[in-house]
Design an enzyme around this catalytic site. Structure first.
Site, short mmCIF file in Angstrom:
data_model
loop_
_atom_site.label_atom_id
_atom_site.label_comp_id
_atom_site.label_asym_id
_atom_site.label_seq_id
_atom_site.Cartn_x
_atom_site.Cartn_y
_atom_site.Cartn_z
N ASP A 16 52.07 37.49 30.43
CA ASP A 16 50.92 36.72 29.98
C ASP A 16 49.93 36.45 31.13
O ASP A 16 50.33 36.37 32.29
CB ASP A 16 51.42 35.39 29.40
CG ASP A 16 50.35 34.69 28.57
OD1 ASP A 16 49.40 35.36 28.12
OD2 ASP A 16 50.48 33.46 28.37
N GLY A 17 48.67 36.32 30.76
CA GLY A 17 47.64 35.94 31.74
C GLY A 17 46.67 37.04 32.11
O GLY A 17 45.87 36.87 33.03
N HIS A 33 43.94 43.70 31.03
CA HIS A 33 45.02 44.43 30.34
C HIS A 33 45.35 45.72 31.10
O HIS A 33 46.51 46.10 31.21
CB HIS A 33 44.63 44.73 28.89
CG HIS A 33 44.47 43.49 28.06
ND1 HIS A 33 45.39 42.47 28.07
CD2 HIS A 33 43.49 43.10 27.20
CE1 HIS A 33 44.99 41.50 27.25
NE2 HIS A 33 43.83 41.86 26.72
N LEU A 127 68.06 52.77 32.92
CA LEU A 127 67.45 51.50 32.50
C LEU A 127 67.00 51.66 31.06
O LEU A 127 66.47 52.71 30.69
CB LEU A 127 66.22 51.21 33.38
CG LEU A 127 65.32 50.04 32.94
CD1 LEU A 127 65.99 48.70 33.28
CD2 LEU A 127 63.96 50.11 33.63
C1 IPE Z 1 52.40 36.16 24.13
O1 IPE Z 1 51.23 35.81 24.77
C2 IPE Z 1 52.31 37.59 23.66
C3 IPE Z 1 52.34 38.61 24.70
C4 IPE Z 1 52.46 38.40 25.98
C5 IPE Z 1 52.25 39.97 24.20
P1 IPE Z 1 50.01 35.13 23.99
O2 IPE Z 1 48.93 34.97 24.99
O3 IPE Z 1 49.71 35.86 22.75
O4 IPE Z 1 50.64 33.70 23.60
P2 IPE Z 1 49.93 32.33 23.27
O5 IPE Z 1 48.85 32.60 22.28
O6 IPE Z 1 49.36 31.81 24.56
O7 IPE Z 1 51.03 31.45 22.76
C1 IPE Z 2 48.84 38.90 27.82
O1 IPE Z 2 47.67 38.45 28.38
C2 IPE Z 2 48.68 40.21 27.11
C3 IPE Z 2 48.75 40.12 25.65
C4 IPE Z 2 48.92 39.03 24.95
C5 IPE Z 2 48.61 41.36 24.94
P1 IPE Z 2 46.63 37.62 27.54
O2 IPE Z 2 45.65 38.56 26.92
O3 IPE Z 2 47.31 36.71 26.58
O4 IPE Z 2 45.91 36.80 28.68
P2 IPE Z 2 45.46 35.29 28.63
O5 IPE Z 2 46.67 34.48 28.21
O6 IPE Z 2 44.34 35.17 27.64
O7 IPE Z 2 45.04 34.97 30.02
MG MG Z 3 47.99 34.82 26.71
#
Ligand code: IPE
Ligand code: IPE
Ligand code: MG
Length: 243
Positions: A16-17, A33, A127
């Site tokens: 995430d992030g 991404h 793996l």
């Molecule tokens: C969880 O992250 C899904 C993935 C990392 C693929 P999100 O960014 O979608 O989750 P929320 O919306 O912050 O809960």
């Molecule tokens: C995680 O990063 C990737 C996916 C959910 C596909 P995010 O796209 O959720 O990034 P943030 O949370 O908005 O920073």
């Molecule tokens: Mg996110």
């Protein structure tokens, strides 16, 4: 019980992030991404060095469809690029690919690539990379319940035989041990519908760094943290059992 110093065989990561990483740099979200795919490559390469046998990554949730169309299409495109570009190297390195999530809901070309990645690498054993794509834990559990109900209605199973082990075998993760450790980057303190059944006794680690900044050092740090945890599974730690 986990003995202190133990290493997890299965690590699951909520990557995430990406969006915030890009925003902090004044870049479009898709750049985050793309950088996230690089971090994924590095992590897959590093995992066997730490004795990890299963690495599950949350790549696209069943709730991520609610993002703008253009971002959903960028994420679909990146998955295709990742499989096309990396499948040969993954195969060469002995990585077995498994995909969890609802594949029926995906475009036929993506479904085809995921099927191909799984069948090409089915015999590899260095793996297992489990890609959670169009994955949602509640959806997975509901699909498992439906499968069992259909089998019962058709007389293929006895309803009284359904227990936790039979149920687990109907989930997408059939045959994959539960993750001992879940890592989520980006500082969010939630699981966001990731492996709710399988993580019932997992250790959780939340790291502040955004996913594109995740390195082998972060993985090492999370594993060190895990090694210091005392896992009790509802029982007692050995030192607390009265003789
Ligand atoms: C969880 O992250 C899904 C993935 C990392 C693929 P999100 O960014 O979608 O989750 P929320 O919306 O912050 O809960
Ligand atoms: C995680 O990063 C990737 C996916 C959910 C596909 P995010 O796209 O959720 O990034 P943030 O949370 O908005 O920073
Ligand atoms: Mg996110």
């Amino acid at each position: 019980m986990t003995t202190p110093g133990a290493m997890p065989a299965h690590v699951a990561i909520i990557m995430d992030g990406n969006g915030r990483w890009a925003k902090a740099r004044g870049l479009p979200r898709v750049a985050g991404h793309r950088a996230g795919v690089e971090a994924l490559r590095g992590t897959v390469r590093a995992a066997p060095d730490f004795g990890i046998s299963y690495l599950t990554v949350y790549a696209f949730s069943s709730e991520n469809w609610s993002r703008p169309k253009s971002e959903v299409s960028d994420l679909m495109g990146l998955l295709k690029i990742f499989i096309r570009r990396d499948l040969a190297e993954l195969h060469r390195n002995g990585v077995r690919v498994r995909v969890i999530g609802d594949r029926e809901g995906l475009q036929p070309d993506i479904k085809g690539l995921l099927d191909e990645a799984e069948s090409l690498t089915a015999q590899n054993d260095v793996l297992t990379l489990v890609i959670a794509f169009n994955y949602g834990g509640r959806d997975e559990i509901a699909r498992a319940a439906r499968k069992l109900a259909e089998a019962a209605v058709d007389g293929r199973i006895d309803v009284r035989s359904i227990d936790a082990a039979v149920f687990a075998a109907s989930l997408d993760t059939n045959g994959i041990p539960d993750p001992e450790l879940v890592i989520r980057t980006s500082g969010e303190l939630r699981l966001s519908n990731f492996l709710p059944w399988q993580t019932a006794y997992s250790e959780l680690t939340f790291l502040p760094c955004y996913w594109p900044d995740f390195t082998r050092d972060h993985l090492a740090e999370a594993l060190r943290d895990f090694a210091g945890r005392e896992r009790r599974f509802g029982g007692l730690a050995p030192q607390d059992i009265a003789l």
